[in-house]
Design a protein around this motif. Structure first.
Motif, mmCIF file in Angstrom:
data_model
loop_
_atom_site.group_PDB
_atom_site.id
_atom_site.type_symbol
_atom_site.label_atom_id
_atom_site.label_comp_id
_atom_site.label_asym_id
_atom_site.label_seq_id
_atom_site.Cartn_x
_atom_site.Cartn_y
_atom_site.Cartn_z
ATOM 1 N N GLN A 10 35.463 34.696 44.887
ATOM 2 C CA GLN A 10 35.985 33.763 43.905
ATOM 3 C C GLN A 10 35.753 34.266 42.486
ATOM 4 O O GLN A 10 36.648 34.216 41.633
ATOM 5 C CB GLN A 10 35.323 32.390 44.095
ATOM 6 N N GLN A 11 34.546 34.785 42.239
ATOM 7 C CA GLN A 11 34.233 35.293 40.907
ATOM 8 C C GLN A 11 35.011 36.567 40.591
ATOM 9 O O GLN A 11 35.430 36.797 39.457
ATOM 10 C CB GLN A 11 32.738 35.536 40.780
ATOM 11 N N ALA A 13 37.980 37.293 41.563
ATOM 12 C CA ALA A 13 39.390 36.977 41.342
ATOM 13 C C ALA A 13 39.614 36.110 40.112
ATOM 14 O O ALA A 13 40.766 35.870 39.725
ATOM 15 C CB ALA A 13 39.957 36.279 42.576
ATOM 16 N N ALA A 14 38.548 35.646 39.477
ATOM 17 C CA ALA A 14 38.683 34.729 38.347
ATOM 18 C C ALA A 14 39.275 35.427 37.127
ATOM 19 O O ALA A 14 39.133 36.646 36.953
ATOM 20 C CB ALA A 14 37.319 34.135 37.999
ATOM 21 N N ASP A 15 39.946 34.652 36.274
ATOM 22 C CA ASP A 15 40.496 35.207 35.034
ATOM 23 C C ASP A 15 39.373 35.635 34.084
ATOM 24 O O ASP A 15 39.486 36.650 33.398
ATOM 25 C CB ASP A 15 41.387 34.169 34.356
ATOM 26 N N MET A 16 38.322 34.840 34.021
ATOM 27 C CA MET A 16 37.157 35.172 33.197
ATOM 28 C C MET A 16 36.013 35.535 34.130
ATOM 29 O O MET A 16 35.584 34.717 34.956
ATOM 30 C CB MET A 16 36.774 33.986 32.320
ATOM 31 N N ARG A 17 35.513 36.770 34.026
ATOM 32 C CA ARG A 17 34.475 37.246 34.957
ATOM 33 C C ARG A 17 33.245 37.679 34.165
ATOM 34 O O ARG A 17 33.357 38.430 33.192
ATOM 35 C CB ARG A 17 34.996 38.418 35.790
ATOM 36 N N ASN A 260 50.776 43.175 38.935
ATOM 37 C CA ASN A 260 50.741 43.073 37.478
ATOM 38 C C ASN A 260 49.558 42.259 36.971
ATOM 39 O O ASN A 260 49.196 42.357 35.789
ATOM 40 C CB ASN A 260 52.048 42.451 36.968
ATOM 41 N N ASN A 261 48.933 41.475 37.853
ATOM 42 C CA ASN A 261 47.789 40.664 37.432
ATOM 43 C C ASN A 261 46.509 41.479 37.287
ATOM 44 O O ASN A 261 45.601 41.089 36.553
ATOM 45 C CB ASN A 261 47.561 39.524 38.428
ATOM 46 N N ASN A 262 46.395 42.585 38.041
ATOM 47 C CA ASN A 262 45.141 43.345 37.982
ATOM 48 C C ASN A 262 45.328 44.832 37.691
ATOM 49 O O ASN A 262 44.341 45.566 37.610
ATOM 50 C CB ASN A 262 44.334 43.155 39.274
ATOM 51 N N LYS A 444 41.861 46.150 36.936
ATOM 52 C CA LYS A 444 40.806 45.181 36.702
ATOM 53 C C LYS A 444 39.878 45.296 37.907
ATOM 54 O O LYS A 444 40.181 44.818 38.991
ATOM 55 C CB LYS A 444 41.418 43.780 36.597
ATOM 56 N N ASN A 446 37.064 46.036 41.000
ATOM 57 C CA ASN A 446 36.340 45.278 42.018
ATOM 58 C C ASN A 446 35.377 46.234 42.717
ATOM 59 O O ASN A 446 35.815 47.128 43.447
ATOM 60 C CB ASN A 446 37.306 44.668 43.025
#
Length: 510
Positions: A10-11, A13-17, A260-262, A444, A446
């Motif tokens: 969950q963390q 994948a969050a927008d703010m990490r 495109n999100n990451n 982004k 992981n």
């Protein structure tokens, strides 16, 4: 991917990490044999006990060093895992840059650890989000740190523990017969001092009739050729477990999606990654029946003499490696080197025989009153002779037409059959013959991603499944960036005569 918790996912994948990390070192190499897995409601948080991974791995020897947390001094760190393409040995390296205003990490500075700032110091790196950190690296510092007295920093370079094993020599000759790749790796690792709990080996597909290594052979070179012949993968994972995976483990089922999100940036690899012609050569040895392996001819210039009442050692070299010898009984000694003197064979005994595969050391004892000259010697044994030479070439005519011939040659005696040679050559050509088969991607990040993972790329012009071959993680200035190198996923099993099923899933090679 590494096994993670729902909270971590969950963390991640969050927008703010909230990016978190930890650097721990055992510079004094203190060892605590009482370390166990962390037990809820019993173990002390941030104490010596280890949080047990969800995969139920065993505690490794390098887990039991007494690590101290030095995270507060970290300016930046970077760690990389890379598959040695097209063979598949994965090694990990790390660079850690620390604040050193007080010369804490400077050798001979008088700090609490200055006497222990030496090469081969154990370290660990962790990274994650919101304090949910995953172990990323366990290894040894390589050399003395780079001390910058202007910037007041100390920089350590490290390699994973597998590199320590890889740099070692065998230490003794090895002869093995009819062993699979995993059985040979098991033997070598135990010879290097590892315990069976420290590695996990898939049952291999390749059985090798005869294997011979000299004591001076480097373990890393041996492992690379073994793994290359399997098209498998050998690596130390993030938890410090040495693993061997066969090619069957490679998957084209994605565990992660890049879109495109990451994805920050994505580019094609250079032309030098293309391979469109692969040639495999191999010499296959098999152990033969007992036969003559050495015949001695006396020499006037370099006579072999055992003086009266003395013992002497002599080496005799073989044309091929020899696995066993018959008792050494067929020899004659004379009082004269030309064989015309008195036969004194009854006075000379073979008191020791030591086989070195490519040679034998014989000890002769002369109990008689005369010097004894060796005039004849016959040695029988079981030689491992070359019974077949393999040469196979795979090409991609379309790629050659587009880019010219770009060759890659493999000389590997562990490739034992024509089918094996065909599979290795065709697979490499299949993976590397196209431009754009390999791409680099800034994302982004992981920390749970691993070498070999299949990811689905959903970006215009790059849509499809890719396997990760290199992962670079960079933590600096409170930020985290990750660069991935990935290869187009083409997981195929080549058709093998008398094994594969007609109209089945295996691919008939060109």
């Amino acid at each position: 991917m590494l096994t993670t918790s729902p909270v971590y996912d969950q963390q991640a994948a969050a927008d703010m990490r909230k990016i978190t990390y930890s650097f721990r070192g055992a510079f004094d190499k203190a060892y605590d044999d009482n370390v166990t897995f962390f037990t809820l409601d019993t173990s002390v948080l941030d104490g010596p006990d280890i949080l047990q991974p969800m995969d139920n791995e065993v505690i490794q020897a390098w887990d039991k060093y007494e690590y101290t947390d030095y995270s507060g001094d970290v300016i930046s760190f970077e760690y990389t895992r890379e598959e040695d393409m097209p063979s598949s040995v994965v090694e990990a390296i790390a660079t850690i840059r620390l604040e050193n205003t007080d010369n804490f990490y400077t050798p001979n500075s008088g700090s609490a650890i200055s006497d222990y700032i030496l090469p081969k110091r154990p370290i660990r790196l962790f990274a994650g989000f919101g304090g949910n950190n995953l172990q990323q690296f366990v290894g040894l510092t390589e050399k003395m740190p780079k001390i910058d007295f202007v910037d007041k920093t100390a920089e350590f370079n490290a390699r994973d523990f597998l590199s320590l094993v890889f740099d070692s020599e065998l230490g003794s000759d090895v002869i093995l017969e009819n062993q699979r790749t995993d059985q040979i790796l098991d033997y070598i690792f135990q010879l290097a001092g590892l315990l069976p709990d420290q590695y996990v080996l898939d049952q291999a597909n390749n059985t090798i009739p005869f294997v011979y290594y000299e004591s001076s052979d480097v373990i890393g070179n041996i492992c690379r050729t073994l793994v290359e012949a399997e098209l498998g993968r050998l690596f130390m994972d993030e938890l410090g477990v040495i693993r061997f995976y066969t090619s069957d483990r490679l998957t084209n089922t994605p565990v992660y999606t890049l879109n495109n999100n990451n994805v920050v940036n994505i580019v094609n690899s250079e032309d030098d990654k293309i391979i469109n012609s692969v040639t495999i050569t191999s010499s296959v040895r098999e152990v033969q029946a007992m036969q003559n392996v050495y015949t001695f001819t006396s020499s006037q210039d370099n006579p072999i003499i055992v003086k009266d009442g003395e013992t002497a050692e002599f080496f005799f070299n073989f044309d091929d490696p020899v696995t066993t010898l018959d008792p050494i009984t067929d020899y004659t000694f004379n009082a004269n080197n030309d064989g015309t003197g008195t036969d004194v064979t009854d006075n000379v005994d073979v008191t020791s025989v030591y086989l070195f595969a490519q040679a034998v050391k014989l000890t002769f004892s002369n109990t008689g009153p005369y010097n004894a000259y060796l005039t004849t010697l016959l040695i029988d044994g079981t030689p491992a002779q070359v019974v077949k030479n393999i040469k196979y070439t795979a090409t991609d005519p379309t790629s050659i037409s587009n880019y010219g011939v770009i060759k890659y040659d493999i000389d590997n005696d562990f490739i034992q059959t024509n089918d094996n040679a065909e599979s290795v050559a065709e697979t490499i050509v299949n993976y590397y013959s196209e431009y754009g088969s390999i791409i680099d991607c800034d994302i982004k990040g992981n920390p749970a991603l691993q070498i070999g993972d299949c990811v689905y790329v959903d970006i215009p012009n790059y849509t499809g499944n890719y396997n990760l071959t290199k992962i670079v993680n960079i933590f600096s200035d409170g930020g985290y960036s990750q660069r991935l190198t990935m290869r187009k996923a083409r997981v195929e099993t080549w058709f093998v005569l008398d094994t594969s099923i007609l109209d089945g899933t295996d691919v008939l090679s060109i």
